[in-house]
Design a protein around this motif. Structure first.
Motif, PDB file in Angstrom:
ATOM      1  N   PRO A 165       0.016   5.085  -5.933  1.00 26.54           N
ATOM      2  CA  PRO A 165      -0.654   4.158  -5.029  1.00 26.54           C
ATOM      3  C   PRO A 165      -1.641   3.275  -5.784  1.00 26.54           C
ATOM      4  O   PRO A 165      -2.171   3.675  -6.819  1.00 26.54           O
TER       5      PRO A 165
ATOM      6  N   ARG B 219     -12.246   7.985   1.335  1.00 22.27           N
ATOM      7  CA  ARG B 219     -10.884   7.512   1.069  1.00 22.27           C
ATOM      8  C   ARG B 219     -10.117   8.547   0.271  1.00 22.27           C
ATOM      9  O   ARG B 219     -10.666   9.188  -0.618  1.00 22.27           O
TER      10      ARG B 219
ATOM     11  N   LEU C 177      -6.357   8.710  -1.775  1.00 23.57           N
ATOM     12  CA  LEU C 177      -5.139   8.056  -2.259  1.00 23.57           C
ATOM     13  C   LEU C 177      -4.186   9.138  -2.749  1.00 23.57           C
ATOM     14  O   LEU C 177      -4.583  10.030  -3.500  1.00 23.57           O
TER      15      LEU C 177
ATOM     16  N   SER D 137       1.413   9.757   3.901  1.00 23.83           N
ATOM     17  CA  SER D 137       0.974   8.381   3.663  1.00 23.83           C
ATOM     18  C   SER D 137       0.314   8.273   2.292  1.00 23.83           C
ATOM     19  O   SER D 137      -0.238   9.243   1.773  1.00 23.83           O
TER      20      SER D 137
ATOM     21  N   ALA E 263      -2.266   6.287   1.538  1.00 22.01           N
ATOM     22  CA  ALA E 263      -3.713   6.094   1.629  1.00 22.01           C
ATOM     23  C   ALA E 263      -4.221   6.553   2.986  1.00 22.01           C
ATOM     24  O   ALA E 263      -3.540   6.414   4.006  1.00 22.01           O
ATOM     25  N   GLU E 264      -5.418   7.103   2.984  1.00 26.57           N
ATOM     26  CA  GLU E 264      -6.067   7.556   4.202  1.00 26.57           C
ATOM     27  C   GLU E 264      -7.552   7.295   4.029  1.00 26.57           C
ATOM     28  O   GLU E 264      -8.091   7.451   2.925  1.00 26.57           O
TER      29      GLU E 264
ATOM     30  N   LEU F 185      -8.699   4.088   8.628  1.00 24.07           N
ATOM     31  CA  LEU F 185      -7.909   3.116   7.876  1.00 24.07           C
ATOM     32  C   LEU F 185      -6.515   3.034   8.489  1.00 24.07           C
ATOM     33  O   LEU F 185      -5.835   4.048   8.650  1.00 24.07           O
ATOM     34  N   ASP F 186      -6.086   1.813   8.845  1.00 25.24           N
ATOM     35  CA  ASP F 186      -4.744   1.658   9.419  1.00 25.24           C
ATOM     36  C   ASP F 186      -3.737   1.336   8.327  1.00 25.24           C
ATOM     37  O   ASP F 186      -4.073   1.249   7.142  1.00 25.24           O
ATOM     38  N   SER F 187      -2.492   1.150   8.713  1.00 25.65           N
ATOM     39  CA  SER F 187      -1.424   0.916   7.737  1.00 25.65           C
ATOM     40  C   SER F 187      -1.582  -0.412   7.001  1.00 25.65           C
ATOM     41  O   SER F 187      -1.038  -0.590   5.925  1.00 25.65           O
ATOM     42  N   GLY F 188      -2.347  -1.346   7.567  1.00 24.61           N
ATOM     43  CA  GLY F 188      -2.565  -2.641   6.919  1.00 24.61           C
ATOM     44  C   GLY F 188      -3.688  -2.623   5.896  1.00 24.61           C
ATOM     45  O   GLY F 188      -3.960  -3.623   5.251  1.00 24.61           O
ATOM     46  N   GLY F 189      -4.379  -1.495   5.765  1.00 26.92           N
ATOM     47  CA  GLY F 189      -5.465  -1.385   4.792  1.00 26.92           C
ATOM     48  C   GLY F 189      -6.820  -1.810   5.319  1.00 26.92           C
ATOM     49  O   GLY F 189      -7.762  -1.961   4.559  1.00 26.92           O
ATOM     50  N   THR F 190      -6.932  -2.028   6.640  1.00 27.43           N
ATOM     51  CA  THR F 190      -8.221  -2.384   7.237  1.00 27.43           C
ATOM     52  C   THR F 190      -8.672  -1.254   8.155  1.00 27.43           C
ATOM     53  O   THR F 190      -7.869  -0.430   8.591  1.00 27.43           O
TER      54      THR F 190
END
Length: 109
Positions: free
Chosen positions: A2, A42, A44, A55, A57-58, A87-92
């Motif tokens: 990642p 966070r 990774l 996933s 990232a979380e 954190l959503d799948s879009g990174g925001t």
């Protein structure tokens, strides 16, 4: 791997986790204070190293504010506000749960 994971030669990391925390307190008067806390967590992961799908990232961002008024050394009133975002799948960070509370602590000395 990642994005954000440091490159390693020969070995790969299962996950990399980090926590940043900022805490600030300001006293307006000897009786009134404001405390602000911001925490960013966070994780990774390298999904190729996991058996089950996971996933890459979380993360979680937590914001908290606490206003305190003390009218004696054992009695106080508190007003608190909290905001918890994931954190959503879009990174925001998507809006999550918000909390508001009031507490009165009264005692006779």
């Amino acid at each position: 791997m990642p994005p954000g994971c440091p490159p390693r030669t020969g070995r790969r990391r299962l996950f990399t986790a980090g926590v940043e925390r900022l805490r600030a307190t300001y006293n307006f008067t000897p009786r009134t204070a404001l405390r602000l806390v911001v925490q960013n967590v966070r994780t990774l992961r390298d999904p190729a190293l996991y058996v089950a799908p996971t996933s890459a990232a979380e993360g979680r961002l937590t914001l908290a504010a606490l206003l305190t008024y003390r009218w004696s050394w054992v009695s106080a009133a508190y007003l608190g506000l909290g905001d918890d975002r994931e954190l959503d799948s879009g990174g925001t960070f998507a809006p999550g749960h918000q909390q508001l509370f009031v507490k009165i602590q009264a005692a006779t000395p």
